[in-house]
Write an enzyme that holds these catalytic residues in place. Structure first.
Site, PDB file in Angstrom:
ATOM      1  N   GLY A  82      25.242   8.597  15.842  1.00 37.39           N
ATOM      2  CA  GLY A  82      26.060   8.842  17.019  1.00 37.39           C
ATOM      3  C   GLY A  82      25.925   7.683  17.978  1.00 37.39           C
ATOM      4  O   GLY A  82      25.702   6.543  17.583  1.00 37.39           O
ATOM      5  N   CYS A  83      26.027   7.969  19.243  1.00 29.41           N
ATOM      6  CA  CYS A  83      25.942   6.935  20.273  1.00 29.41           C
ATOM      7  C   CYS A  83      24.567   6.268  20.261  1.00 29.41           C
ATOM      8  O   CYS A  83      23.546   6.941  20.246  1.00 29.41           O
ATOM      9  CB  CYS A  83      26.201   7.568  21.643  1.00 29.41           C
ATOM     10  SG  CYS A  83      26.037   6.410  23.008  1.00 29.41           S
ATOM     11  N   PHE A  84      24.554   4.949  20.292  1.00 32.23           N
ATOM     12  CA  PHE A  84      23.270   4.241  20.232  1.00 32.23           C
ATOM     13  C   PHE A  84      22.403   4.478  21.459  1.00 32.23           C
ATOM     14  O   PHE A  84      21.190   4.321  21.405  1.00 32.23           O
ATOM     15  CB  PHE A  84      23.408   2.759  19.918  1.00 32.23           C
ATOM     16  CG  PHE A  84      24.444   1.962  20.667  1.00 32.23           C
ATOM     17  CD1 PHE A  84      24.788   2.207  21.982  1.00 32.23           C
ATOM     18  CD2 PHE A  84      25.085   0.914  20.011  1.00 32.23           C
ATOM     19  CE1 PHE A  84      25.733   1.431  22.650  1.00 32.23           C
ATOM     20  CE2 PHE A  84      26.031   0.135  20.661  1.00 32.23           C
ATOM     21  CZ  PHE A  84      26.359   0.399  21.986  1.00 32.23           C
ATOM     22  N   TRP A  85      22.972   4.876  22.588  1.00 32.28           N
ATOM     23  CA  TRP A  85      22.154   5.150  23.780  1.00 32.28           C
ATOM     24  C   TRP A  85      21.161   6.278  23.509  1.00 32.28           C
ATOM     25  O   TRP A  85      20.046   6.255  23.987  1.00 32.28           O
ATOM     26  CB  TRP A  85      23.027   5.544  24.956  1.00 32.28           C
ATOM     27  CG  TRP A  85      23.983   4.517  25.442  1.00 32.28           C
ATOM     28  CD1 TRP A  85      23.962   3.166  25.193  1.00 32.28           C
ATOM     29  CD2 TRP A  85      25.119   4.746  26.267  1.00 32.28           C
ATOM     30  NE1 TRP A  85      25.017   2.558  25.822  1.00 32.28           N
ATOM     31  CE2 TRP A  85      25.752   3.508  26.494  1.00 32.28           C
ATOM     32  CE3 TRP A  85      25.684   5.888  26.835  1.00 32.28           C
ATOM     33  CZ2 TRP A  85      26.899   3.377  27.270  1.00 32.28           C
ATOM     34  CZ3 TRP A  85      26.820   5.757  27.602  1.00 32.28           C
ATOM     35  CH2 TRP A  85      27.421   4.506  27.823  1.00 32.28           C
TER      36      TRP A  85
END
Length: 178
Positions: free
Chosen positions: A11-14
């Site tokens: 998913g989102c790398f954050w």
């Protein structure tokens, strides 16, 4: 110290970056892109879904303090590996679940962990398992994003619960200074 690299997309790398920055034995976490066909892609290009790249984190870790297996156990706990090209409201191939193994040993370990996780998750695990590909570091403003913007809406409602999950389930693997 025996440093090793792991490259994971969930998913989102954050989200992944924020989680792995708190793990004992992790030396560095960097957000970036891999798995596509565009050279040196930008965030905007990756977001439009046509580059083939996934948002990933490149984790440098000391394998005498934490194993690749343990990193994967965390990985399969903090994201849903049963949703194809999606994590929550983030939809598209850039949000796929993926492990880009760096060695035959990592590939073997990933296969074992994925087989074990098949008994944990209700759905079929759709995590892509592929050899390391060219990795591109994401723009500087994506690095350490959660640490710099903990109250930003996405961070507060999507990233923070994953960090809390790590602290709860894997408290023995969380750095003391966190």
């Amino acid at each position: 110290m025996a440093n090793e690299i792991a490259v994971l997309g969930g998913g989102c790398f954050w989200c992944l970056e924020a989680v792995y920055q708190e793990v004992k034995g992790v030396q560095q976490v960097e957000s970036g892109y891999t798995g596509g066909h565009v050279v040196s892609p930008t965030y905007e290009q990756v977001c439009d879904g046509t580059t083939g790249h996934a948002e990933v984190v490149k984790i440098t870790f000391d394998n005498t303090q934490i194993s690749f297996r343990e990193l994967l156990e965390i990985f399969f706990t903090i994201h849903d590996p049963t949703t194809l090209n999606r994590q929550g409201n983030d939809k598209g191939t850039q949000y796929r679940s993926a492990i880009y193994f760096q060695s035959p040993e990592q590939q073997k370990t990933a296969k074992c962990v994925m087989a074990e996780m098949a008994n944990v998750w209700d759905g079929l695990i759709v995590t892509e398992l592929t050899g390391a590909e060219t990795y591109y570091k994401a723009e500087e403003y994506h690095q350490n994003y959660f640490r710099q913007h903990p109250l930003q809406g996405y961070c507060a409602f999507v990233v923070e619960p994953k960090v809390t999950k790590l602290r709860t389930i894997f408290m023995d693997k969380v750095r003391a200074e966190v």
